[in-house]
Write a protein that holds these residues in place. Structure first.
Motif, PDB file in Angstrom:
ATOM      1  N   SER A  57      48.869  50.250  28.918  1.00 10.35           N
ATOM      2  CA  SER A  57      47.907  51.005  29.702  1.00 10.35           C
ATOM      3  C   SER A  57      47.868  52.463  29.253  1.00 10.35           C
ATOM      4  N   PHE A  83      53.982  59.436  27.723  1.00 14.20           N
ATOM      5  CA  PHE A  83      55.346  59.914  27.972  1.00 14.20           C
ATOM      6  C   PHE A  83      55.962  59.145  29.137  1.00 14.20           C
ATOM      7  N   ALA A  84      55.148  58.936  30.176  1.00 12.86           N
ATOM      8  CA  ALA A  84      55.657  58.210  31.345  1.00 12.86           C
ATOM      9  C   ALA A  84      56.101  56.814  30.928  1.00 12.86           C
ATOM     10  N   THR A 142      42.345  54.834  34.872  1.00 16.83           N
ATOM     11  CA  THR A 142      43.675  54.257  35.076  1.00 16.83           C
ATOM     12  C   THR A 142      43.572  52.819  35.551  1.00 16.83           C
ATOM     13  N   ASN A 155      59.959  55.460  31.001  1.00 16.28           N
ATOM     14  CA  ASN A 155      60.251  54.270  31.806  1.00 16.28           C
ATOM     15  C   ASN A 155      60.942  53.197  30.994  1.00 16.28           C
ATOM     16  N   TYR A 158      50.550  59.884  30.363  1.00 14.07           N
ATOM     17  CA  TYR A 158      50.718  58.439  30.546  1.00 14.07           C
ATOM     18  C   TYR A 158      51.626  57.842  29.480  1.00 14.07           C
ATOM     19  N   ALA A 213      52.859  49.045  31.282  1.00 21.17           N
ATOM     20  CA  ALA A 213      52.607  50.481  31.455  1.00 21.17           C
ATOM     21  C   ALA A 213      52.353  51.148  30.109  1.00 21.17           C
TER      22      ALA A 213
END
Lengths: 478, 505
Positions: free
Chosen positions: A318, A391-392, A462, A396, A389, A315
């Motif tokens: 990405s 930060f996500a 994405t 996570n 993205y 992630a």
């Protein structure tokens, strides 16, 4: 045969570069415009070939193509084509129209493609040097201009230092792991604790060498000076293609061969990310030159992208790739606007030169305002999604403190991006800038459209970046 | 629902704004006229659609209506989801009602008319989209996107210190809402989706809830100007052009209060219970402190602005009583406050348009020279202080009932605040309308004209209708509020984790 198709894009780029160099040298008249145009076409064809190249590792494990390298290569080509399109009028105005310019860009891109696809530390270093040598010359391209020569020299000295560090790191890794191949290093690190310990020292040097090139703090000192001193057409190129290529390499190296040592390097990458975000935000506040401002801004952006690397999972990769893709488009748009800033054919770069643009040239003001807002990460513009993205990914991976720091620096950064908008929209003035040429307008227009409309269809990017991240995580057998 | 009513209402203003830039290129008078009419017709069309929506809304159905759903970023569980329930319905309506009012109120604006009108239409897209979003990321995008048009509205068309006010507004709001982005990412990570309906039914550990609550408090508190996060507000309200102030006070401040209702209460029940006394304290300090600040103002526009902040304190107290009466009162007060504060700012704008100073010591004696204006102003001031028969009364009395159920002292202090609001509002009325001694020499001043009638009369009628027949509003959101409170109590009974200390009667 598949080996041939895999390496075809680099062969094509290198041969095309040499052919054009010959054509330029032996031609009686100045064909620089034609060579620039042909270079653009060559880059587009190369991008097509890169996408079509079959997945696989060739040349005895030296070179690899997969979804990840395709993604990065296309971004590099995009940045280079955009920078070429911006360069034509600008170079003519300041009298540096020479056929070497596009040829050097072509060689630099060749190096970047090698760099991105490297599957061995030696390939990595060769690619690194091919691109760097071309870039040193480009930085000093306006050779009668003192600032440009200074920028070139500074970039060369610091770049040579970083190359040295990188090479020293490579030698250490080789000494302890016993191989330069990425798979071999990964295997050695995973299975021999002693090798892992020694290689960690080498890993730090490799990381520092690469951090120089992406201008991550605290190895960022050259960035504002080179950005300001180099001709704007060169700065536009520096801000896009090389950063993408080296960043992509960083992602691959850290998660590929050094993937087993993630616990060792994560703290370092977090530190780089945090320092870059802070220095990018604080350093830009007092700048009056928009080129220097963009220099600091790029340091900050690298910090956010590094947050994705610090996450150390698919992630995160990405997220970082999406961030880079959006960053390329925003940078091209912004530098398109900066290149369009000239008065009486002489480039100007003070932020105050933009006063009154909103009434004088509403389209320009609108486009630059959108770029600035996007860089500040204000939704619904593309830059927001990039931040979202990474930060996500960071949250996570349990990196909440880093994300909180990212938020604080975002607010500080918003302040200086807003200042550009403020000058254009709120301050009265008579900018009286020259009219733009159509190539520059096209780049600005496409970039603005991309930034504005990204929110309506974010899923393609994405999907592609997820595929690319998957490729990087699985290529070494993890 | 197959005809995508909410999407239509959201995107129509944006289409209008784009249309403005397609018709005519140069900044001539014809372009300006086109821009005005396009803005008016677009916003009126949206208003008609809003009326269709309110009429077609079925209050007896639980959950969301006019729901739309489409894929957006499927890999991350993020979708384009829209829908309204009894709570959001009226905010969509309020945005749709006040945009044409703001457009009409700025009919005389002559500087860069096209950009100005486009900014207001963009603002309408963002506000309606925010109130009807059912996906957290979509919500966040609209919530933050408001900054772009509002920054320009304050900064380009504002008063003397507009640049300072615009930057302060932008940075405060951005700093406030970025913590919400972290909360958003955490909740997405936790639940695997950003679907707000599913998030409402996802349990979150109480210790995490506290952090999320603080993040939401920062973002919604800044927007709703909860004390002490209100300091951007006097500058922004004071310097924005009047139609901009109307949108800020009447619609944008409601975004924060709506956020509390939509996120904090249903998604973070334990934290809401824990922070309840704290929120009461913030609300009450807001009401009382800001009322005194209002008394000290020397400028009518700033006085109305401070009165607006004080009322937001009342709304916050109402929401966090978490009783049916309190929340209904807060909702009613939000709608009423939206209408009344817009009308009061319109009244200020009428003075401004006649070249009057807004300083209280230079106004006076308008009651005899502008009788119709004086009547309107009196009506709206009375509605603002909650005179029975106006919409303000219903909201305040319901909040008081809710507050008494929650805690006697809270109710007492809220009541004190209401008395203070009467004080400063009456001081304003005396100085503006009566006080002959202060009146300026040039006695000839035109009473309100047809366009101003058109603006004020519908608002006056609505204020009175809601005052005399409050049931027309409460029966629509009653069901949704009851569901909200019951769900909240059910969540709490399954495991509370204490609360901050509070004095009991």
């Amino acid at each position: 045969m598949s080996t041939f198709y895999t390496v075809l894009p680099i062969l094509f780029l290198a041969v095309a570069g040499i052919v054009m160099l010959m054509a330029g040298v032996f031609a009686r008249r100045d064909h620089s415009f034609a060579i620039t145009a042909v270079t653009g076409v060559v880059l587009a064809i190369a991008a097509r070939l890169l996408v079509a190249a079959p997945t696989g590792t060739v040349l005895h494990g030296l070179y690899q193509t997969n979804d990840f390298t395709r993604f990065a290569d296309v971004l590099v080509a995009l940045g280079a084509i955009g920078a070429l399109a911006l360069s034509v009028t600008f170079n003519r105005n300041i009298g540096i129209t020479r056929f070497e310019f596009p040829v050097l860009i072509l060689f630099a891109v060749t190096g970047m493609v090698v760099l991105v696809s490297a599957n061995d530390l030696i390939t990595l270093y060769i690619g690194f040097e091919i691109q760097s040598l071309a870039l040193y010359v480009l930085a000093a391209f306006a050779r009668h201009n003192l600032r440009s020569s200074e920028a070139g020299l500074k970039y060369f000295v610091l770049g040579a230092l970083s190359s040295g560090l990188l090479l020293y790191g490579i030698s250490l890794v080789y000494g302890f792991a016993g191989t330069t191949g990425f798979e071999g290093i990964a295997r050695a690190l995973a299975s021999h604790p002693a090798a892992a310990m020694g290689s960690t020292v080498g890993l730090v040097f490799v990381l520092v060498g690469l951090a120089f090139k992406i201008s991550a703090a605290p190895f960022h000192m050259w960035t504002p000076d080179v950005y300001e001193g180099a001709p704007t057409s060169v700065t536009a190129f520096f801000a896009t293609a090389p950063k993408i290529a080296v960043f992509a390499l960083l992602l691959r190296v850290m998660l590929g061969p050094f993937g087993p040592a993630v616990a060792q390097w994560r703290d370092l990458v977090e530190l780089l990310a945090a320092a870059s975000m802070v220095i990018g935000a604080i350093g830009a506040i007092r700048q009056t030159s928009i080129k220097r401002l963009m220099g600091y801004s790029s340091i900050g952006h690298m910090g956010y992208a590094l947050m994705g690397l610090a996450a150390g999972n698919a992630a995160g990769v990405s997220g970082a790739l999406i961030y880079l893709a959006i960053y390329v488009v925003m940078s091209l748009g912004t530098f398109g606007c900066i290149i369009a800033m000239s008065r009486g054919r002489q480039p100007v770069d003070r932020i105050s030169d933009l006063a009154g643009m909103a009434t004088d040239d509403p389209r320009f003001a609108f486009a630059l305002a959108m770029m600035m807002w996007s860089m500040a990460g204000i939704p619904p513009l593309a830059g927001f999604f990039g931040k979202f993205y990474v930060f996500a990914a960071a949250i996570n991976a349990g990196l909440a403190p880093l994300a909180v720091l990212g938020i604080v620096t975002s607010v500080v950064a918003a302040f200086y991006y807003l200042r550009v908008i403020k000058v254009m929209y709120f301050d009265a003035g008579e900018p009286g800038l020259d009219s733009r040429n159509s190539g520059v307008s096209l780049v600005i227009g496409l970039a603005s459209a991309g930034v504005l409309l990204f929110a309506f269809h974010p899923s393609t990017l994405t999907t592609l970046s997820t595929m690319a991240a998957h490729a990087v995580m699985t290529s070494q057998g993890f | 629902m197959n005809f995508h009513l909410l999407s239509l209402m959201t995107w129509l203003p944006l289409a209008g704004a784009v249309l403005m830039y397609l018709t005519g290129d140069s900044a001539n008078a014809a372009t300006a006229r086109n821009a005005r009419w396009i803005a008016l017709w677009t916003s009126l069309l949206v208003l008609v659609l809003a009326v269709v929506m309110i009429v077609g809304f079925n209050p007896s159905v639980h959950g969301f209506q006019f729901v739309e759903s489409a894929e957006w970023i499927p890999a991350y569980g993020i979708g384009y989801r829209m829908g309204v329930d009894g709570i959001s319905l009226f905010f969509v309506g309020l945005s749709a009602l006040l945009t044409p009012v703001a457009v009409l109120a700025s009919w005389r604006e002559s500087r860069r008319v096209r950009d100005y009108m486009a900014a207001f239409l963009l603002l309408e897209t963002m506000t309606i989209g925010m109130f009807s979003a059912l996906d957290f990321l979509l919500f966040y995008i609209f919530f933050e996107g408001v900054l772009i048009p509002m920054y320009l509205i304050i900064g380009v068309w504002g008063g003397e210190r507009r640049v300072h006010a615009a930057v302060k507004f932008f940075l405060f709001t951005l700093a406030g809402s970025l913590p919400m982005l972290l909360a958003l990412v955490w909740m997405w990570h936790h639940a695997g989706t950003t679907d707000m309906v599913r998030l409402m039914h996802t349990a979150i550990a109480p210790t995490i809830q506290d952090w999320l609550f603080i993040a939401f408090l920062l973002s919604f508190g800044v927007k709703a100007a909860v004390w002490p996060l209100h300091t951007w507000l006097p500058d922004a309200y004071g310097e924005a052009p009047l139609p901009g102030t109307i949108m800020l006070a009447a619609v944008l401040s409601k975004m924060g209060a709506y956020g509390f209702l939509r996120f904090s209460l249903p998604m973070l029940p334990q934290a809401t219970a824990y922070f309840e006394p704290f929120m009461f304290a913030l609300g009450i300090i807001g009401i009382i402190y800001i009322s005194f600040a209002a008394l000290a103002q020397t400028d009518i526009k700033r006085m109305v602005a401070y009165s607006s902040v004080a009322h937001m304190g009342l709304i916050v107290v109402g929401i966090f009583t978490v009783t049916v009466a309190g929340i209904e009162g807060a909702l009613f007060q939000m709608v009423s406050h939206g209408l009344v504060i817009a009308a009061l700012f319109l009244c200020v704008g009428i003075l401004l348009a006649r070249g009057h100073s807004l300083r209280l010591d230079q106004l006076g004696g308008l009651a005899s020279r502008m009788p119709v204006y004086a009547t309107f102003l009196m009506l709206f001031v009375m509605a603002n202080v909650g005179l029975p028969g106006t919409s303000g009364f219903v909201g305040e009395i319901l909040v008081m009932i809710g507050a008494i159920q929650a805690n006697f002292w809270v109710a007492l202090l809220v009541g004190t605040g209401m008395i203070l609001s009467v004080m400063y509002m009456l001081v304003m009325i005396r100085r503006v309308l009566f006080d002959q001694a202060r009146s300026v020499a040039n006695a000839v001043i035109a009473d309100i004209g047809p366009r101003e009638w058109l603006l004020l009369a519908p608002l006056a009628v609505l204020v009175l209708v809601l005052g005399f027949a409050p049931g027309s509003l409460t029966h629509i959101f009653g069901g949704a509020v009851q569901d909200l409170v019951h769900a909240h109590l059910a969540d709490l009974s399954s495991g509370a984790h204490g609360r901050l200390a509070m004095i009991k009667q």
